[in-house]
Structure formats: structure tokens, C-alpha cells
Design a protein around this motif. Structure first.
Motif, PDB file in Angstrom:
ATOM      1  N   GLN A   1      14.530   7.195   0.746  1.00 10.79           N
ATOM      2  CA  GLN A   1      13.137   7.628   0.733  1.00 10.79           C
ATOM      3  C   GLN A   1      12.306   6.628  -0.066  1.00 10.79           C
ATOM      4  OE1 GLN A   1      13.415  11.523  -1.130  1.00 10.79           O
ATOM      5  NE2 GLN A   1      12.694  10.691  -3.066  1.00 10.79           N
ATOM      6  N   TYR A   2      10.981   6.751   0.084  1.00  5.78           N
ATOM      7  CA  TYR A   2      10.075   5.847  -0.614  1.00  5.78           C
ATOM      8  C   TYR A   2       8.744   6.551  -0.863  1.00  5.78           C
ATOM      9  CZ  TYR A   2       8.047   5.183   4.058  1.00  5.78           C
ATOM     10  OH  TYR A   2       7.466   5.387   5.285  1.00  5.78           O
ATOM     11  N   GLY A   3       7.948   5.970  -1.757  1.00  8.59           N
ATOM     12  CA  GLY A   3       6.628   6.512  -2.041  1.00  8.59           C
ATOM     13  C   GLY A   3       5.552   5.493  -1.716  1.00  8.59           C
ATOM     14  N   ILE A   4       4.369   5.989  -1.324  1.00  5.72           N
ATOM     15  CA  ILE A   4       3.256   5.083  -1.020  1.00  5.72           C
ATOM     16  C   ILE A   4       1.971   5.609  -1.641  1.00  5.72           C
ATOM     17  CG2 ILE A   4       4.246   4.240   1.140  1.00  5.72           C
ATOM     18  CD1 ILE A   4       2.295   6.116   2.607  1.00  5.72           C
TER      19      ILE A   4
ATOM     20  N   ASN B   1      -7.086   9.938   0.816  1.00  5.86           N
ATOM     21  CA  ASN B   1      -6.284  10.560  -0.239  1.00  5.86           C
ATOM     22  C   ASN B   1      -5.532   9.457  -1.001  1.00  5.86           C
ATOM     23  OD1 ASN B   1      -4.634  12.085  -1.860  1.00  5.86           O
ATOM     24  ND2 ASN B   1      -3.739  13.307  -0.192  1.00  5.86           N
ATOM     25  N   THR B   2      -5.826   9.292  -2.274  1.00  5.77           N
ATOM     26  CA  THR B   2      -5.218   8.203  -3.049  1.00  5.77           C
ATOM     27  C   THR B   2      -4.042   8.672  -3.918  1.00  5.77           C
ATOM     28  OG1 THR B   2      -6.828   8.534  -4.841  1.00  5.77           O
ATOM     29  CG2 THR B   2      -7.368   6.903  -3.129  1.00  5.77           C
ATOM     30  N   THR B   3      -3.613   9.935  -3.747  1.00  2.00           N
ATOM     31  CA  THR B   3      -2.439  10.390  -4.495  1.00  2.00           C
ATOM     32  C   THR B   3      -1.179   9.749  -3.919  1.00  2.00           C
ATOM     33  OG1 THR B   3      -2.187  12.316  -3.047  1.00  2.00           O
ATOM     34  CG2 THR B   3      -3.477  12.599  -5.079  1.00  2.00           C
TER      35      THR B   3
ATOM     36  N   ASN C   1     -13.826  14.305  -4.487  1.00  2.00           N
ATOM     37  CA  ASN C   1     -12.930  14.947  -5.454  1.00  2.00           C
ATOM     38  C   ASN C   1     -12.016  13.916  -6.129  1.00  2.00           C
ATOM     39  OD1 ASN C   1     -13.967  17.507  -4.862  1.00  2.00           O
ATOM     40  ND2 ASN C   1     -12.488  17.791  -3.176  1.00  2.00           N
ATOM     41  N   GLN C   2     -11.369  14.385  -7.203  1.00  2.43           N
ATOM     42  CA  GLN C   2     -10.412  13.534  -7.889  1.00  2.43           C
ATOM     43  C   GLN C   2      -9.296  13.146  -6.917  1.00  2.43           C
ATOM     44  OE1 GLN C   2     -11.141  12.811 -11.113  1.00  2.43           O
ATOM     45  NE2 GLN C   2      -9.547  11.249 -11.068  1.00  2.43           N
ATOM     46  N   SER C   3      -8.786  11.912  -7.026  1.00  2.00           N
ATOM     47  CA  SER C   3      -7.738  11.371  -6.140  1.00  2.00           C
ATOM     48  C   SER C   3      -8.245  11.221  -4.713  1.00  2.00           C
ATOM     49  CB  SER C   3      -6.471  12.234  -6.156  1.00  2.00           C
ATOM     50  OG  SER C   3      -5.957  12.329  -7.470  1.00  2.00           O
ATOM     51  N   GLN C   4      -9.565  11.016  -4.548  1.00  5.21           N
ATOM     52  CA  GLN C   4     -10.144  10.744  -3.235  1.00  5.21           C
ATOM     53  C   GLN C   4     -11.042   9.516  -3.316  1.00  5.21           C
ATOM     54  OE1 GLN C   4     -12.339  14.149  -1.843  1.00  5.21           O
ATOM     55  NE2 GLN C   4     -10.494  15.336  -1.306  1.00  5.21           N
ATOM     56  N   GLU C   5     -11.281   8.929  -2.157  1.00  4.33           N
ATOM     57  CA  GLU C   5     -12.303   7.906  -1.989  1.00  4.33           C
ATOM     58  C   GLU C   5     -13.013   8.176  -0.675  1.00  4.33           C
ATOM     59  OE1 GLU C   5     -10.784   3.920  -4.377  1.00  4.33           O
ATOM     60  OE2 GLU C   5     -10.289   4.115  -2.245  1.00  4.33           O
TER      61      GLU C   5
ATOM     62  N   ASP D   1      -3.368  23.985   3.398  1.00  5.41           N
ATOM     63  CA  ASP D   1      -2.772  23.316   2.238  1.00  5.41           C
ATOM     64  C   ASP D   1      -1.659  22.337   2.654  1.00  5.41           C
ATOM     65  OD1 ASP D   1      -2.661  22.761  -0.452  1.00  5.41           O
ATOM     66  OD2 ASP D   1      -1.068  24.223  -0.830  1.00  5.41           O
ATOM     67  N   GLY D   2      -1.893  21.669   3.753  1.00  8.37           N
ATOM     68  CA  GLY D   2      -0.899  20.701   4.214  1.00  8.37           C
ATOM     69  C   GLY D   2      -1.166  19.310   3.652  1.00  8.37           C
ATOM     70  N   GLN D   3      -0.257  18.406   3.944  1.00  4.51           N
ATOM     71  CA  GLN D   3      -0.399  17.026   3.482  1.00  4.51           C
ATOM     72  C   GLN D   3      -1.410  16.292   4.366  1.00  4.51           C
ATOM     73  OE1 GLN D   3       0.888  15.387   0.940  1.00  4.51           O
ATOM     74  NE2 GLN D   3       2.238  16.984   0.126  1.00  4.51           N
ATOM     75  N   TRP D   4      -2.286  15.526   3.737  1.00  4.46           N
ATOM     76  CA  TRP D   4      -3.237  14.735   4.506  1.00  4.46           C
ATOM     77  C   TRP D   4      -3.379  13.379   3.840  1.00  4.46           C
ATOM     78  CZ3 TRP D   4      -8.103  12.934   2.809  1.00  4.46           C
ATOM     79  CH2 TRP D   4      -8.460  13.344   1.509  1.00  4.46           C
ATOM     80  N   LEU D   5      -3.781  12.402   4.617  1.00  7.02           N
ATOM     81  CA  LEU D   5      -3.942  11.046   4.111  1.00  7.02           C
ATOM     82  C   LEU D   5      -5.353  10.525   4.384  1.00  7.02           C
ATOM     83  CD1 LEU D   5      -2.481   8.651   2.775  1.00  7.02           C
ATOM     84  CD2 LEU D   5      -1.839   7.876   5.067  1.00  7.02           C
TER      85      LEU D   5
END
Length: 388
Positions: free
Chosen positions: A124-127, A91-93, A37-41, A15-19
Motif C-alpha cells: 500500500q501507499y499514501g498520496i 482535498n489535500t489530506t 474548509n481546512q485541508s481544501q483548496e 461521508d465517503g472518500q473524495w479527492l
């Protein structure tokens, strides 16, 4: 390698962060199911080229929905035809807690206190991945051995860019807006927007949307705090004392000068000091008066002009004054510089050589024998009787 007929990725087991996730197999068949899945491409690549892209949902792979790949690898129509390709899940979240910070302090001149300070900045920032094709071809390239790339890889690519832009923007903002470092906290919101605009285009170039870019702190190391405190104390002292501060300093120097036996050297040094202090007319006139009233020489004692042979003695208090004085420096009594004729007592202008009333000479006759000063109408010396 076995032919895959069901393709899916649910994220890391821990359950870690992935991109970015690269599917481990590259052999597929037409008719296989691709689950996104949702929020994926899911992006198909062949020979390093980004081809067909699939959004959330279940997709049955066929030549109809793989048009670009079909043209490239010449997939025949119908049946469970095998083909090879690479599949990348994206991951598009939005990831909003990416940290940034200047690697080393950078120099900024505080426009209010005119001192150079070492400054650090953090935030900090978001992408969000907005263009999977562009991002994978320009940034990802070859992912690591476990097929997973996370947001740390993106930070690694963009850290130098953020550092450079932040230093440039913060320095320019402080200097041109003339904002002191002590007041910069008030402007963090506006400064964050300026930095966001300066950096956003560079992120967009690689298929990334940059949002929620924040500057949380602009500060300086502890050794710079002492420097700023000294500047504040010095400015506060000058603001409170104003001209009185310079006047008091000039008086202190004059007092030391009067105590110094080397009057000539001290006077010259004092005048230079008065100019260096920027004391203006107060100190300048004080030193000028001192210089005028001192007869200085390398070994000569201090002699006041009021003690010169032709000094004026006040009739009221007997104080000796400089020859050109119009008022007594001790009691303020006004001097009468007019003269009277020795013969007829007519009042004459100062310095008259003859009386305008009787024509008698008004100069002083000095005796050739004893040097005594006699009235101009004396025929004989009052002191020795010698003929004038």
C-alpha cells in the motif's frame, strides 16, 4: 441558471472518500463569498486553464483576488458583476491506505537455488495532492457526471506504472543482491525504499506527493512452492553427502556393469555416465581401473588381466596378478622382479640377456620340436631330448 453568491463544499453526504469536486455551477458574481474548509483548496479554471488558487478560509471574490481571471475575461471593476468560470475543490489530506498489487505473477531467477520462480508482490501507499494546478490539468481533465473524483481514479491512472516499476525493481534487487526468495522478507523495508525512490518522481510529475510506500509481501503461487521444495531437498542431499554421494553412485554403476553380460557396451556407457555425473577423480579413476582390467569384445566373456598367460603368481597366497603388478592384490606381498644367472646364480637386473659376471646368455630356449621352454645353457630339450 441562478447567480451564486455563496460557494462552499463540505464533502459527500454519505461521508465517503473524495479527492476532487467540481462545483456544479459556472456562473458567479463579484462580491460572492468563497468558503474553503481546512485541508481544501479551490481552483478557478476558464477555458481549460488553471487560474487563481485559494487556500483554507473565507474569501470575498473581487478583482483584486482574481488577477489572472480578470485579465483573461476582462472583468470590470466594482459592483456585482457576473462572470463565468469553473471551480474545483481539491482535498489535500493524505490518503495512506491505497492498495497496490502486481496484476499477474512475474518471472524471477532465484540466485541461490538457480530456479525460475513466478513471483507476486502486494502493498500500500499514501498520496497527497501537492500541486492542485498541475494535478487537475494533467490528471483530472474532465471529472465524472456526479462532479466527484476519488482516489480510485488516481489508482487507475497509476496502476500500470506501479506494476511495471515493481517488477523491474524487485527482479533487479534480488539478482544483484543475490537474495533468495526465501530470505526476501528480511529485506522488505529496504526494498520498499528502493521502490519508493523509483516511483516517486513519476507521481511528482503530476502534482502528487508519494509517501509511506510499503511492500507488504513478496510471495509465489502454490505450484512454485513444490518446485522450491524439490530444489531445497536436492541441495540438502548434496550438501550432507558430499563426495560420498558420488562415490556411492559410482559403486552402484560398477556393480550393475559387472552383472551385465554386454561388458564392452556397459564399460563405455559407464565411463560416459561417470563423466556426466561430475563424480570427479573418484568415479573417473574407478571407471578407468575397470576399463584397464577388462578385455572386452562384442561377444567375448569378461576376462581379467590377472588371468593372462604371463600373469604373476604370488608365492605367498598363490593369487594371480597382472604382469606389471608390484604387490599382490590379495595379500599385499611385494613381488621380486630381479633374476639370477642360470650359470653362476649372480643377481641380475630384470630383463638381462647376458650375465654380467660369467657372460652366459639369460634368455629362454624354446625347443623347435615340442616348444618346451629350456634354460639358456641347455644343449638338449628337457622334454623331448631334441637338440636345442
Amino acid at each position: 441558471m441562478a447567480i451564486i453568491d455563496r460557494i462552499k463544499y463540505d464533502g459527500p453526504a454519505y461521508d465517503g472518500q473524495w479527492l476532487i469536486y467540481k462545483y456544479p455551477s459556472d456562473e458567479f458574481v463579484l462580491g460572492s463569498q468563497l468558503i474553503v474548509n481546512q485541508s481544501q483548496e479551490a481552483l478557478f479554471l476558464k477555458g481549460g486553464k488553471a487560474l487563481d488558487l485559494f487556500g483554507p478560509g473565507t474569501h470575498t471574490l473581487a478583482t483584486g483576488n482574481l488577477p489572472i481571471l480578470k485579465r483573461l475575461v476582462n472583468i470590470p471593476f466594482g459592483g456585482k458583476t457576473p462572470f463565468s468560470a469553473e471551480i474545483y475543490y481539491v482535498n489535500t489530506t493524505a490518503r495512506l491506505d491505497n492498495k497496490w498489487g502486481t496484476s499477474v505473477p512475474f518471472q524471477v531467477t532465484d540466485p541461490k537455488y538457480n530456479i525460475i520462480m513466478a513471483v507476486r508482490a502486494f502493498g500500500q501507499y499514501g498520496i497527497t495532492i501537492s500541486d492542485a494546478r498541475l494535478f487537475i490539468t494533467k490528471i483530472v481533465g474532465a471529472v465524472n457526471s456526479d462532479h466527484i473524483s476519488n482516489h480510485d481514479d488516481v489508482r487507475k491512472y497509476f496502476n500500470s506504472l506501479i506494476n511495471t516499476k515493481i517488477k523491474e525493481v524487485v527482479s533487479s534487487y534480488i539478482i544483484h543482491r543475490k537474495i533468495s526468495l526465501l530470505e526476501i522478507t528480511t529485506y522488505l523495508g529496504e526494498l520498499s525504499e528502493v521502490c519508493h525512490s523509483a516511483i516517486n518522481d513519476e507521481f511528482n510529475r503530476f502534482g502528487i506527493d508519494l509517501h509511506n510506500f510499503y511492500i507488504e509481501s513478496v510471495n509465489f503461487p502454490n505450484n512454485n512452492v513444490d518446485k522450491l521444495k524439490e530444489a531445497l531437498e536436492r541441495k540438502s542431499e548434496l550438501t550432507v553427502l558430499g563426495e560420498d554421494y558420488y562415490r556411492q553412485r559410482s559403486y552402484d554403476v560398477l556393480e550393475k556393469l559387472a552383472e551385465n553380460e554386454a561388458a564392452g557396451s556397459a564399460a563405455n556407457a559407464g565411463i560416459g555416465l561417470g563423466m556426466g555425473l561430475g563424480a570427479g577423480t573418484v568415479a573417473g579413476s574407478a571407471f578407468a581401473d575397470l576399463a584397464r582390467n577388462l578385455q572386452v569384445g562384442p561377444d567375448a566373456p569378461l576376462v581379467s588381466r590377472s588371468e593372462a598367460p604371463n600373469s604373476i603368481v604370488c608365492n605367498k597366497c598363490s593369487h594371480k596378478n597382472a604382469p606389471e603388478s608390484k604387490f599382490c592384490g590379495n595379500c599385499g606381498d611385494q613381488f621380486d622382479h630381479s633374476m639370477k644367472c642360470h650359470n653362476c646364480q649372480e643377481e641380475l637386473p630384470a630383463g638381462s640377456k647376458f650375465c654380467g659376471q660369467c657372460g652366459q646368455p639369460q634368455g629362454i630356449k624354446k625347443c623347435s620340436r615340442c616348444g618346451h621352454s629350456n634354460k639358456p645353457n641347455n644343449l638338449f630339450c628337457e622334454e623331448c631330448g631334441n637338440k636345442c
